[in-house]
Write a protein that holds these residues in place. Structure first.
Motif, PDB file in Angstrom:
ATOM      1  N   MET A   1       0.851  -1.178   0.000  1.00 34.95           N
ATOM      2  CA  MET A   1       0.000   0.000   0.000  1.00 34.95           C
ATOM      3  C   MET A   1       0.892   1.235   0.000  1.00 34.95           C
ATOM      4  O   MET A   1       1.894   1.273   0.708  1.00 34.95           O
ATOM      5  CB  MET A   1      -0.899  -0.034   1.223  1.00 34.95           C
ATOM      6  CG  MET A   1      -1.861   1.119   1.338  1.00 34.95           C
ATOM      7  SD  MET A   1      -3.226   1.139   0.176  1.00 34.95           S
ATOM      8  CE  MET A   1      -4.167  -0.251   0.706  1.00 34.95           C
ATOM      9  N   LEU A   2       0.504   2.253  -0.764  1.00 31.20           N
ATOM     10  CA  LEU A   2       1.223   3.527  -0.783  1.00 31.20           C
ATOM     11  C   LEU A   2       0.408   4.591  -0.057  1.00 31.20           C
ATOM     12  O   LEU A   2      -0.802   4.703  -0.263  1.00 31.20           O
ATOM     13  CB  LEU A   2       1.469   3.990  -2.222  1.00 31.20           C
ATOM     14  CG  LEU A   2       2.380   3.144  -3.088  1.00 31.20           C
ATOM     15  CD1 LEU A   2       2.541   3.791  -4.465  1.00 31.20           C
ATOM     16  CD2 LEU A   2       3.729   2.943  -2.445  1.00 31.20           C
ATOM     17  N   TYR A   3       1.106   5.356   0.770  1.00 33.49           N
ATOM     18  CA  TYR A   3       0.496   6.464   1.506  1.00 33.49           C
ATOM     19  C   TYR A   3       1.291   7.734   1.239  1.00 33.49           C
ATOM     20  O   TYR A   3       2.454   7.682   0.849  1.00 33.49           O
ATOM     21  CB  TYR A   3       0.510   6.192   3.014  1.00 33.49           C
ATOM     22  CG  TYR A   3      -0.345   5.044   3.448  1.00 33.49           C
ATOM     23  CD1 TYR A   3      -1.694   5.217   3.709  1.00 33.49           C
ATOM     24  CD2 TYR A   3       0.204   3.777   3.612  1.00 33.49           C
ATOM     25  CE1 TYR A   3      -2.483   4.161   4.123  1.00 33.49           C
ATOM     26  CE2 TYR A   3      -0.584   2.712   4.029  1.00 33.49           C
ATOM     27  CZ  TYR A   3      -1.924   2.910   4.277  1.00 33.49           C
ATOM     28  OH  TYR A   3      -2.700   1.866   4.686  1.00 33.49           O
ATOM     29  N   TYR A   4       0.651   8.877   1.557  1.00 37.14           N
ATOM     30  CA  TYR A   4       1.267  10.185   1.368  1.00 37.14           C
ATOM     31  C   TYR A   4       0.959  11.056   2.579  1.00 37.14           C
ATOM     32  O   TYR A   4      -0.141  11.005   3.134  1.00 37.14           O
ATOM     33  CB  TYR A   4       0.699  10.866   0.112  1.00 37.14           C
ATOM     34  CG  TYR A   4       0.782  10.014  -1.121  1.00 37.14           C
ATOM     35  CD1 TYR A   4       1.883  10.088  -1.973  1.00 37.14           C
ATOM     36  CD2 TYR A   4      -0.232   9.112  -1.430  1.00 37.14           C
ATOM     37  CE1 TYR A   4       1.965   9.292  -3.102  1.00 37.14           C
ATOM     38  CE2 TYR A   4      -0.153   8.308  -2.558  1.00 37.14           C
ATOM     39  CZ  TYR A   4       0.944   8.402  -3.395  1.00 37.14           C
ATOM     40  OH  TYR A   4       1.027   7.597  -4.501  1.00 37.14           O
ATOM     41  N   THR A   5       1.936  11.886   2.946  1.00 37.24           N
ATOM     42  CA  THR A   5       1.725  12.868   4.006  1.00 37.24           C
ATOM     43  C   THR A   5       2.760  13.968   3.850  1.00 37.24           C
ATOM     44  O   THR A   5       3.745  13.818   3.121  1.00 37.24           O
ATOM     45  CB  THR A   5       1.800  12.233   5.411  1.00 37.24           C
ATOM     46  OG1 THR A   5       1.313  13.182   6.378  1.00 37.24           O
ATOM     47  CG2 THR A   5       3.218  11.817   5.775  1.00 37.24           C
ATOM     48  N   SER A   6       2.563  15.058   4.542  1.00 39.94           N
ATOM     49  CA  SER A   6       3.562  16.130   4.594  1.00 39.94           C
ATOM     50  C   SER A   6       3.264  17.034   5.778  1.00 39.94           C
ATOM     51  O   SER A   6       2.198  16.959   6.392  1.00 39.94           O
ATOM     52  CB  SER A   6       3.585  16.945   3.292  1.00 39.94           C
ATOM     53  OG  SER A   6       2.480  17.807   3.233  1.00 39.94           O
ATOM     54  N   ASP A   7       4.233  17.877   6.066  1.00 38.17           N
ATOM     55  CA  ASP A   7       4.068  18.963   7.039  1.00 38.17           C
ATOM     56  C   ASP A   7       3.672  18.493   8.438  1.00 38.17           C
ATOM     57  O   ASP A   7       2.851  19.109   9.095  1.00 38.17           O
ATOM     58  CB  ASP A   7       3.063  19.990   6.510  1.00 38.17           C
ATOM     59  CG  ASP A   7       3.525  20.589   5.201  1.00 38.17           C
ATOM     60  OD1 ASP A   7       4.483  21.376   5.229  1.00 38.17           O
ATOM     61  OD2 ASP A   7       2.958  20.244   4.145  1.00 38.17           O
ATOM     62  N   LEU A   8       4.330  17.423   8.894  1.00 37.93           N
ATOM     63  CA  LEU A   8       4.083  17.001  10.273  1.00 37.93           C
ATOM     64  C   LEU A   8       4.647  18.028  11.258  1.00 37.93           C
ATOM     65  O   LEU A   8       4.088  18.222  12.327  1.00 37.93           O
ATOM     66  CB  LEU A   8       4.713  15.627  10.527  1.00 37.93           C
ATOM     67  CG  LEU A   8       3.899  14.436  10.020  1.00 37.93           C
ATOM     68  CD1 LEU A   8       3.952  14.285   8.520  1.00 37.93           C
ATOM     69  CD2 LEU A   8       4.356  13.176  10.687  1.00 37.93           C
ATOM     70  N   HIS A   9       5.745  18.669  10.904  1.00 38.02           N
ATOM     71  CA  HIS A   9       6.365  19.709  11.748  1.00 38.02           C
ATOM     72  C   HIS A   9       6.605  19.226  13.169  1.00 38.02           C
ATOM     73  O   HIS A   9       6.357  19.951  14.143  1.00 38.02           O
ATOM     74  CB  HIS A   9       5.523  20.986  11.760  1.00 38.02           C
ATOM     75  CG  HIS A   9       5.694  21.832  10.548  1.00 38.02           C
ATOM     76  ND1 HIS A   9       6.444  22.975  10.540  1.00 38.02           N
ATOM     77  CD2 HIS A   9       5.210  21.700   9.289  1.00 38.02           C
ATOM     78  CE1 HIS A   9       6.417  23.521   9.340  1.00 38.02           C
ATOM     79  NE2 HIS A   9       5.681  22.755   8.553  1.00 38.02           N
ATOM     80  N   LEU A  10       7.106  18.004  13.319  1.00 34.76           N
ATOM     81  CA  LEU A  10       7.415  17.494  14.654  1.00 34.76           C
ATOM     82  C   LEU A  10       8.391  18.443  15.356  1.00 34.76           C
ATOM     83  O   LEU A  10       9.353  18.895  14.772  1.00 34.76           O
ATOM     84  CB  LEU A  10       8.023  16.101  14.549  1.00 34.76           C
ATOM     85  CG  LEU A  10       7.101  15.028  13.965  1.00 34.76           C
ATOM     86  CD1 LEU A  10       7.876  13.735  13.746  1.00 34.76           C
ATOM     87  CD2 LEU A  10       5.897  14.799  14.847  1.00 34.76           C
ATOM     88  N   GLY A  11       8.101  18.761  16.595  1.00 32.00           N
ATOM     89  CA  GLY A  11       8.948  19.657  17.380  1.00 32.00           C
ATOM     90  C   GLY A  11       8.633  21.132  17.226  1.00 32.00           C
ATOM     91  O   GLY A  11       9.233  21.960  17.906  1.00 32.00           O
ATOM     92  N   HIS A  12       7.700  21.486  16.367  1.00 30.45           N
ATOM     93  CA  HIS A  12       7.385  22.891  16.104  1.00 30.45           C
ATOM     94  C   HIS A  12       6.214  23.323  16.985  1.00 30.45           C
ATOM     95  O   HIS A  12       5.047  23.140  16.649  1.00 30.45           O
ATOM     96  CB  HIS A  12       7.042  23.052  14.624  1.00 30.45           C
ATOM     97  CG  HIS A  12       6.900  24.467  14.191  1.00 30.45           C
ATOM     98  ND1 HIS A  12       6.534  24.796  12.916  1.00 30.45           N
ATOM     99  CD2 HIS A  12       7.073  25.644  14.836  1.00 30.45           C
ATOM    100  CE1 HIS A  12       6.477  26.105  12.784  1.00 30.45           C
ATOM    101  NE2 HIS A  12       6.801  26.639  13.950  1.00 30.45           N
ATOM    102  N   LYS A  13       6.551  23.921  18.106  1.00 31.22           N
ATOM    103  CA  LYS A  13       5.545  24.333  19.092  1.00 31.22           C
ATOM    104  C   LYS A  13       4.500  25.282  18.500  1.00 31.22           C
ATOM    105  O   LYS A  13       3.296  25.135  18.732  1.00 31.22           O
ATOM    106  CB  LYS A  13       6.253  24.988  20.281  1.00 31.22           C
ATOM    107  CG  LYS A  13       5.344  25.515  21.342  1.00 31.22           C
ATOM    108  CD  LYS A  13       6.149  26.162  22.471  1.00 31.22           C
ATOM    109  CE  LYS A  13       5.233  26.878  23.416  1.00 31.22           C
ATOM    110  NZ  LYS A  13       5.499  28.306  23.459  1.00 31.22           N
ATOM    111  N   ASN A  14       4.948  26.283  17.742  1.00 26.03           N
ATOM    112  CA  ASN A  14       4.023  27.301  17.251  1.00 26.03           C
ATOM    113  C   ASN A  14       3.044  26.793  16.200  1.00 26.03           C
ATOM    114  O   ASN A  14       1.986  27.395  16.001  1.00 26.03           O
ATOM    115  CB  ASN A  14       4.798  28.498  16.705  1.00 26.03           C
ATOM    116  CG  ASN A  14       5.505  29.255  17.808  1.00 26.03           C
ATOM    117  OD1 ASN A  14       5.087  29.220  18.963  1.00 26.03           O
ATOM    118  ND2 ASN A  14       6.591  29.916  17.475  1.00 26.03           N
TER     119      ASN A  14
END
Length: 180
Positions: A1-14
């Motif tokens: 199976m193929l999935y897509y994601t972006s812009d998790l910004h882990l660690g970005h409090k703001n």
């Protein structure tokens, strides 16, 4: 199976306030995003394309924590860097590859794949024109978070976490959502 994601910004409090994310702090966001990912991606052989801005390197999200997050996410991860992935130096990319966490970094802005016989053009940024646009191909991107500031173009989909329930999605899910 193929999935897509972006812009998790882990660690970005703001980003929690900017995007009105349903997390109380960066720890809650990190754990919540990992949990949602692992609830969706069922197999260690599933592939998820991360179209940039995986983490926001800072005192909380350091190199070791970024590697830990990659390790904890189920499946094979293939990343195309975004504008906030400046921590992806040549040395760090080599370390990611040697870490044996099923994570790979593609060091170019645009990448073309096949998803069940369908051509998909991947890029962190939304683009107006892409290979095969008038012949059935798709374009999947991130970068714009939940902002609806670009014109709707058929077969162009934002896979960003902020508009996809903070979990990876399939191309079929994005197509189905667009029909609504």
């Amino acid at each position: 199976m193929l999935y897509y994601t972006s812009d998790l910004h882990l660690g970005h409090k703001n980003i929690i306030d900017y995007e009105h994310r349903p997390f109380k702090d960066v720890d809650d966001m990190t754990e919540g995003l990992i949990e949602r990912w692992n609830n969706k991606v069922k197999s260690d052989t599933d592939i998820t394309f991360i179209l940039g801005d995986f983490a926001f390197k800072n005192s909380y999200m350091n190199k070791a924590k970024i590697l830990e997050c990659f390790r904890r996410l189920r499946g094979v991860k293939i990343m195309i860097p975004g504008n906030h992935d400046n921590y992806l130096t040549k040395d760090f990319i080599e370390e990611i590859s040697m870490d044996d966490n099923n994570t790979y970094v593609i060091q170019r802005d645009i990448h073309e794949i096949y998803d069940e016989q369908r051509i998909v053009i991947l890029c962190h940024y939304p683009i107006e024109e892409w290979n095969g646009k008038y012949h059935g191909s798709y374009h999947v991107h991130g970068h714009i978070h939940s902002r609806d500031i670009i014109a709707h173009i058929p077969k162009r989909f934002n896979c960003g976490a902020d508009v996809r329930n903070f979990e990876p999605v399939t191309l079929d899910e994005m197509i189905e959502t667009a029909k609504i």
